[in-house]
Motif scaffolding. Structure first.
Motif, PDB file in Angstrom:
ATOM      1  N   ASP A  82       8.316  68.545  88.276  1.00  0.00           N
ATOM      2  CA  ASP A  82       9.052  68.825  87.036  1.00  0.00           C
ATOM      3  C   ASP A  82      10.454  69.319  87.365  1.00  0.00           C
ATOM      4  OD1 ASP A  82       7.088  68.082  85.250  1.00  0.00           O
ATOM      5  OD2 ASP A  82       6.326  70.108  84.916  1.00  0.00           O
ATOM      6  N   ALA A  83      10.546  70.229  88.344  1.00  0.00           N
ATOM      7  CA  ALA A  83      11.856  70.747  88.744  1.00  0.00           C
ATOM      8  C   ALA A  83      12.705  69.651  89.384  1.00  0.00           C
ATOM      9  CB  ALA A  83      11.679  71.918  89.708  1.00  0.00           C
ATOM     10  N   VAL A  84      12.084  68.808  90.180  1.00  0.00           N
ATOM     11  CA  VAL A  84      12.785  67.681  90.800  1.00  0.00           C
ATOM     12  C   VAL A  84      13.395  66.782  89.739  1.00  0.00           C
ATOM     13  CG1 VAL A  84      12.358  65.497  92.012  1.00  0.00           C
ATOM     14  CG2 VAL A  84      11.532  67.661  92.983  1.00  0.00           C
ATOM     15  N   ARG A  85      12.608  66.462  88.729  1.00  0.00           N
ATOM     16  CA  ARG A  85      13.088  65.589  87.646  1.00  0.00           C
ATOM     17  C   ARG A  85      14.206  66.271  86.869  1.00  0.00           C
ATOM     18  NH1 ARG A  85       8.569  64.622  85.845  1.00  0.00           N
ATOM     19  NH2 ARG A  85       8.415  66.252  84.269  1.00  0.00           N
ATOM     20  N   ALA A  86      14.056  67.556  86.578  1.00  0.00           N
ATOM     21  CA  ALA A  86      15.058  68.268  85.790  1.00  0.00           C
ATOM     22  C   ALA A  86      16.405  68.342  86.506  1.00  0.00           C
ATOM     23  CB  ALA A  86      14.553  69.677  85.467  1.00  0.00           C
TER      24      ALA A  86
END
Length: 280
Positions: A82-86
């Motif tokens: 999720d953090a990677v995508r954000a």
């Protein structure tokens, strides 16, 4: 900038050091940065704290995603992705486990499959590493060997492609820094199939002593792990994995290490020689 999670563990430490030696910018994530001594920018990161993950990922170009084995891996993988995508991270290399996605409930790979699936469906370039049993797992035998006791064996004569974790780390570094590894899944093994008695014999040769082996029934091993306070789900999966190995279910070799690194995978005997002092 490359973020390495699990940066103080067996593989993560090696990845950080190799990247630093090659002049890469490295950020090492750990829950306790004050206790870490690494050649990198060390930051706090907790898979259960999304704020810390976002702070760790901010400004990085690639992530090496590694977590300790356990039923929490799915939750942790998805939180980090999720953090990677954000933050629009461009590349992720995930450390998974051999056999992930196969039709069996006997492998820790079941914990890794959800993260693998989300990674493949995302926009970041990805590489998945599925290593076999680590040579360093046999460091658990150190107290027995030093005390002159037989080594406890739960897998009979079941053989595996035991791999030196440095080879895993070097493949990870190649995938993080060089082209040609995108959308690839590598199954990483050593160069030979070895049973626990085979590894004990190799250690005996290195140490110049005879080391006995004693078979431990899985029900006994299970009770010992539970008594030591291990997570019951972890224990159940571990015991199924031991049974799978004993039945020959992990007796596989690949050339993936050699294809990536351009040299053969290191042998267990060579690893044992380098770690003689740990056992002596």
């Amino acid at each position: 900038m490359i973020l390495v999670t699990g940066a103080t563990g067996t593989v993560g430490t090696q990845v950080v050091r190799i990247l630093a030696q090659r002049g890469e910018s490295v950020r090492a994530m750990t829950r306790s940065p004050e206790r870490a001594s690494l050649p990198a920018e060390v930051v706090r990161g907790d898979f259960n704290d999304s704020g810390s993950l976002n702070a760790a990922v901010a400004g990085v170009d690639a992530v090496f995603l590694l977590d300790a084995p356990g039923p929490w891996i799915e939750r942790h993988d998805l939180a980090m992705l999720d953090a990677v995508r954000a933050h629009g991270v461009g590349k992720v290399v995930k450390l998974s486990a051999i056999g992930t996605g196969e039709d069996t409930d006997s492998r820790v790979g079941g914990w890794h499959l959800p993260g693998e699936d989300v990674l493949r469906a995302g926009v970041a370039a990805w590489t998945i590493l599925r290593p076999s049993s680590f040579a360093t797992n046999t460091l658990a035998w150190v107290p027995m060997i030093r005390a002159g006791q037989p080594v406890a064996n739960m897998t009979g004569n079941g053989a595996q492609g035991v791999i030196d974790p440095r080879d895993v780390a070097e493949v990870a570094v190649a995938a993080l820094t060089a082209p040609g590894h995108e959308r690839r899944t590598y199954t990483l093994t050593g160069p030979e199939l070895l049973s626990a008695p085979d590894q004990v014999a190799a250690l005996g040769t290195v140490l110049g002593q005879t080391i006995e082996v004693v078979d431990v029934p899985l029900d006994v091993a299970r009770q010992q792990m539970l008594a030591a306070g291990r997570d019951p789900e972890f224990v159940d999966v571990a015991m199924r994995g031991q049974r799978l190995i004993a039945e020959g279910g992990n007796a596989r070799l690949t050339d993936d290490v050699a294809s990536v690194l351009g040299r053969p995978a290191r042998t267990y005997a060579a690893w044992a020689e380098e770690h003689r002092a740990d056992f002596g």
